[in-house]
Design a protein around this motif. Structure first.
Motif, PDB file in Angstrom:
ATOM      1  N   VAL A  80      -4.750  12.373  15.130  1.00  0.00           N
ATOM      2  CA  VAL A  80      -6.080  12.619  14.556  1.00  0.00           C
ATOM      3  C   VAL A  80      -6.658  11.368  13.903  1.00  0.00           C
ATOM      4  O   VAL A  80      -7.859  11.115  13.988  1.00  0.00           O
ATOM      5  N   PHE A  81      -5.815  10.553  13.280  1.00  0.00           N
ATOM      6  CA  PHE A  81      -6.322   9.401  12.524  1.00  0.00           C
ATOM      7  C   PHE A  81      -6.124   8.072  13.260  1.00  0.00           C
ATOM      8  O   PHE A  81      -6.209   7.013  12.660  1.00  0.00           O
ATOM      9  N   LYS A  82      -5.901   8.154  14.545  1.00  0.00           N
ATOM     10  CA  LYS A  82      -5.602   6.964  15.345  1.00  0.00           C
ATOM     11  C   LYS A  82      -6.742   5.942  15.346  1.00  0.00           C
ATOM     12  O   LYS A  82      -6.505   4.733  15.431  1.00  0.00           O
ATOM     13  N   ASP A  83      -7.997   6.393  15.250  1.00  0.00           N
ATOM     14  CA  ASP A  83      -9.136   5.474  15.335  1.00  0.00           C
ATOM     15  C   ASP A  83      -9.652   5.033  13.966  1.00  0.00           C
ATOM     16  O   ASP A  83     -10.718   4.423  13.880  1.00  0.00           O
ATOM     17  N   PHE A  84      -8.900   5.334  12.919  1.00  0.00           N
ATOM     18  CA  PHE A  84      -9.305   4.901  11.587  1.00  0.00           C
ATOM     19  C   PHE A  84      -8.938   3.430  11.375  1.00  0.00           C
ATOM     20  O   PHE A  84      -7.943   2.939  11.899  1.00  0.00           O
ATOM     21  N   ASN A  85      -9.770   2.738  10.599  1.00  0.00           N
ATOM     22  CA  ASN A  85      -9.393   1.418  10.125  1.00  0.00           C
ATOM     23  C   ASN A  85      -8.177   1.594   9.225  1.00  0.00           C
ATOM     24  O   ASN A  85      -8.170   2.449   8.339  1.00  0.00           O
ATOM     25  N   ALA A  86      -7.147   0.801   9.432  1.00  0.00           N
ATOM     26  CA  ALA A  86      -5.900   0.970   8.683  1.00  0.00           C
ATOM     27  C   ALA A  86      -6.110   0.878   7.176  1.00  0.00           C
ATOM     28  O   ALA A  86      -5.364   1.491   6.402  1.00  0.00           O
ATOM     29  N   ARG A  87      -7.112   0.140   6.742  1.00  0.00           N
ATOM     30  CA  ARG A  87      -7.345  -0.012   5.305  1.00  0.00           C
ATOM     31  C   ARG A  87      -7.966   1.248   4.698  1.00  0.00           C
ATOM     32  O   ARG A  87      -8.028   1.374   3.472  1.00  0.00           O
ATOM     33  N   GLY A  88      -8.422   2.159   5.567  1.00  0.00           N
ATOM     34  CA  GLY A  88      -9.169   3.310   5.067  1.00  0.00           C
ATOM     35  C   GLY A  88      -8.396   4.601   4.966  1.00  0.00           C
ATOM     36  O   GLY A  88      -8.944   5.614   4.535  1.00  0.00           O
ATOM     37  N   VAL A  89      -7.123   4.611   5.371  1.00  0.00           N
ATOM     38  CA  VAL A  89      -6.344   5.840   5.310  1.00  0.00           C
ATOM     39  C   VAL A  89      -4.910   5.517   4.892  1.00  0.00           C
ATOM     40  O   VAL A  89      -4.310   4.558   5.380  1.00  0.00           O
ATOM     41  N   VAL A  90      -4.388   6.316   3.967  1.00  0.00           N
ATOM     42  CA  VAL A  90      -3.020   6.153   3.487  1.00  0.00           C
ATOM     43  C   VAL A  90      -2.303   7.489   3.627  1.00  0.00           C
ATOM     44  O   VAL A  90      -2.823   8.526   3.208  1.00  0.00           O
ATOM     45  N   VAL A  91      -1.110   7.468   4.227  1.00  0.00           N
ATOM     46  CA  VAL A  91      -0.328   8.686   4.418  1.00  0.00           C
ATOM     47  C   VAL A  91       0.827   8.716   3.424  1.00  0.00           C
ATOM     48  O   VAL A  91       1.540   7.724   3.258  1.00  0.00           O
ATOM     49  N   HIS A  92       0.970   9.844   2.764  1.00  0.00           N
ATOM     50  CA  HIS A  92       2.059  10.032   1.801  1.00  0.00           C
ATOM     51  C   HIS A  92       2.920  11.198   2.264  1.00  0.00           C
ATOM     52  O   HIS A  92       2.414  12.300   2.503  1.00  0.00           O
ATOM     53  N   SER A  93       4.217  10.948   2.411  1.00  0.00           N
ATOM     54  CA  SER A  93       5.144  11.999   2.801  1.00  0.00           C
ATOM     55  C   SER A  93       6.026  12.325   1.600  1.00  0.00           C
ATOM     56  O   SER A  93       6.817  11.490   1.162  1.00  0.00           O
ATOM     57  N   PHE A  94       5.859  13.510   1.066  1.00  0.00           N
ATOM     58  CA  PHE A  94       6.561  13.875  -0.163  1.00  0.00           C
ATOM     59  C   PHE A  94       7.881  14.570   0.147  1.00  0.00           C
ATOM     60  O   PHE A  94       7.914  15.649   0.725  1.00  0.00           O
ATOM     61  N   LYS A  95       8.965  13.904  -0.243  1.00  0.00           N
ATOM     62  CA  LYS A  95      10.313  14.424  -0.035  1.00  0.00           C
ATOM     63  C   LYS A  95      10.819  15.021  -1.348  1.00  0.00           C
ATOM     64  O   LYS A  95      10.050  15.324  -2.253  1.00  0.00           O
ATOM     65  N   VAL A  96      12.140  15.155  -1.453  1.00  0.00           N
ATOM     66  CA  VAL A  96      12.741  15.617  -2.702  1.00  0.00           C
ATOM     67  C   VAL A  96      12.352  14.644  -3.812  1.00  0.00           C
ATOM     68  O   VAL A  96      12.402  13.417  -3.612  1.00  0.00           O
ATOM     69  N   PRO A  97      11.923  15.126  -4.980  1.00  0.00           N
ATOM     70  CA  PRO A  97      11.496  14.231  -6.062  1.00  0.00           C
ATOM     71  C   PRO A  97      12.582  13.225  -6.442  1.00  0.00           C
ATOM     72  O   PRO A  97      13.765  13.552  -6.497  1.00  0.00           O
ATOM     73  N   THR A  98      12.152  11.990  -6.697  1.00  0.00           N
ATOM     74  CA  THR A  98      13.083  10.950  -7.119  1.00  0.00           C
ATOM     75  C   THR A  98      13.399  11.108  -8.609  1.00  0.00           C
ATOM     76  O   THR A  98      12.786  11.914  -9.312  1.00  0.00           O
ATOM     77  N   GLU A  99      14.343  10.306  -9.071  1.00  0.00           N
ATOM     78  CA  GLU A  99      14.707  10.338 -10.493  1.00  0.00           C
ATOM     79  C   GLU A  99      13.502  10.008 -11.366  1.00  0.00           C
ATOM     80  O   GLU A  99      13.265  10.652 -12.394  1.00  0.00           O
ATOM     81  N   LEU A 100      12.708   9.019 -10.941  1.00  0.00           N
ATOM     82  CA  LEU A 100      11.510   8.653 -11.696  1.00  0.00           C
ATOM     83  C   LEU A 100      10.504   9.794 -11.698  1.00  0.00           C
ATOM     84  O   LEU A 100       9.922  10.118 -12.737  1.00  0.00           O
ATOM     85  N   GLU A 101      10.285  10.396 -10.543  1.00  0.00           N
ATOM     86  CA  GLU A 101       9.299  11.480 -10.438  1.00  0.00           C
ATOM     87  C   GLU A 101       9.690  12.684 -11.291  1.00  0.00           C
ATOM     88  O   GLU A 101       8.833  13.357 -11.864  1.00  0.00           O
ATOM     89  N   LEU A 102      10.985  12.938 -11.407  1.00  0.00           N
ATOM     90  CA  LEU A 102      11.446  14.060 -12.214  1.00  0.00           C
ATOM     91  C   LEU A 102      11.286  13.816 -13.712  1.00  0.00           C
ATOM     92  O   LEU A 102      11.392  14.744 -14.513  1.00  0.00           O
ATOM     93  N   LYS A 103      11.015  12.580 -14.066  1.00  0.00           N
ATOM     94  CA  LYS A 103      10.757  12.274 -15.486  1.00  0.00           C
ATOM     95  C   LYS A 103       9.302  12.567 -15.864  1.00  0.00           C
ATOM     96  O   LYS A 103       8.906  12.399 -17.022  1.00  0.00           O
TER      97      LYS A 103
END
Length: 294
Positions: free
Chosen positions: A78-101
């Motif tokens: 779906v986002f193949k034709d986007f300028n790379a600077r205009g889209v950021v993908v975040h994949s949220f896994k198990v929370p890290t030690e920092l995130e759990l704080k």
């Protein structure tokens, strides 16, 4: 193909997932679906360029679905034709030690799109009322005041969490973030076939985890949690869309169509006007460059 009617996918009233179709092909071939997607994503890419120049809105795209529902490939296509600077993908896994704080929304808040950009959440803040509701013991790792044992995680706890999520989305919406939430609605049989494919094809083996089978046994619990979350949090400013996901090509086309049709309603998103001084001297600047010699 005719323009897709996105209305049936938008959750405006309480839904029962068991009654929603998991398959769609629009009576078209895979080739036709792919061609239609190519045209729509080109228009999405052009819109993103204008959005970036406009600099007033950010767009948050949330993708949720059972394992193998096609989130990764959908993002790629779906986002193949986007300028790379205009889209950021975040994949949220198990929370890290920092995130759990921090509180459970912190890691999502800091990943929100800047004005002019798209952020795509591959799994989202809704994991905090999905996987943690199916496995409430995970909540104990968040070290929340007043939550000392599983008995403290009652219905009031979950109602409070839905309220917090709704407040979070209302806040970011009122401050310029356009929110789209997609549930990729997969059938249990299609998931079985996709898991088998991961086992049969050597190049797909790395995607398989024994944990996938353990979670599959909890299918009904997950469906119940998804249904409740969707019904409690689909709002006009942050709507859910239930997208049939058994056919990946159609699912990608539906998501792209929803994004394009909804975003084009924002008529104030347009390229900024040039500074009057620059506009008045465009011809002079052009002549200056044309006189240059190599």
């Amino acid at each position: 193909m005719e323009k897709i009617d996105i209305g049936p996918y938008k959750v405006k009233n309480p839904v029962k997932l068991a009654e929603k179709s998991t398959f769609q092909d629009f009576g078209s071939t895979d080739k036709a679906l792919k061609k239609e997607l190519e045209e729509i994503r080109e228009d999405l890419g052009k819109f993103q360029d204008i959005l970036y120049a406009h600099g007033k809105y950010g767009v948050l795209v949330c993708l949720q679905g059972m394992d193998t529902s096609g989130k990764d490939s959908l993002i790629r296509e779906v986002f193949k034709d986007f300028n790379a600077r205009g889209v950021v993908v975040h994949s949220f896994k198990v929370p890290t030690e920092l995130e759990l704080k921090h509180d459970y929304l912190w890691r999502h808040y800091i990943a929100l799109p800047a004005r002019g950009k798209f952020s795509v959440f591959n799994r989202t803040h809704y994991e905090n009322v999905l996987v943690t509701k199916v496995h409430p013991e995970y909540i104990l790792g968040e070290n929340i005041p007043g939550v000392e044992s599983l008995t403290d995680i009652d219905e009031a706890f979950w109602e409070n969490r839905y309220r917090q999520i709704n407040d979070f989305e209302r806040h970011i919406s009122e401050n310029g973030t356009l929110i789209f939430k997609f549930f990729l609605h997969l059938s249990k049989e299609e998931q079985r076939q996709r898991l088998l494919r991961r086992l049969r094809l050597k190049e797909k083996n790395w995607k398989f985890s024994a944990g996938d089978l353990k979670e599959r046994k909890l299918w009904d619990s997950y469906q119940s949690c998804y249904e409740e979350a969707i019904n409690k949090t689909s709002k006009p400013h942050a709507p859910w869309y239930v997208v049939p996901a058994d056919n990946k090509k159609a699912a990608r086309l539906i998501v792209a169509s929803i994004l394009l049709q909804a975003l084009k309603k924002y008529k104030d998103v347009e390229e900024p006007e040039l500074d009057e001084k620059i506009k008045a001297n465009l011809e002079t600047f052009k002549q200056e460059l044309e006189k240059e010699t190599e």
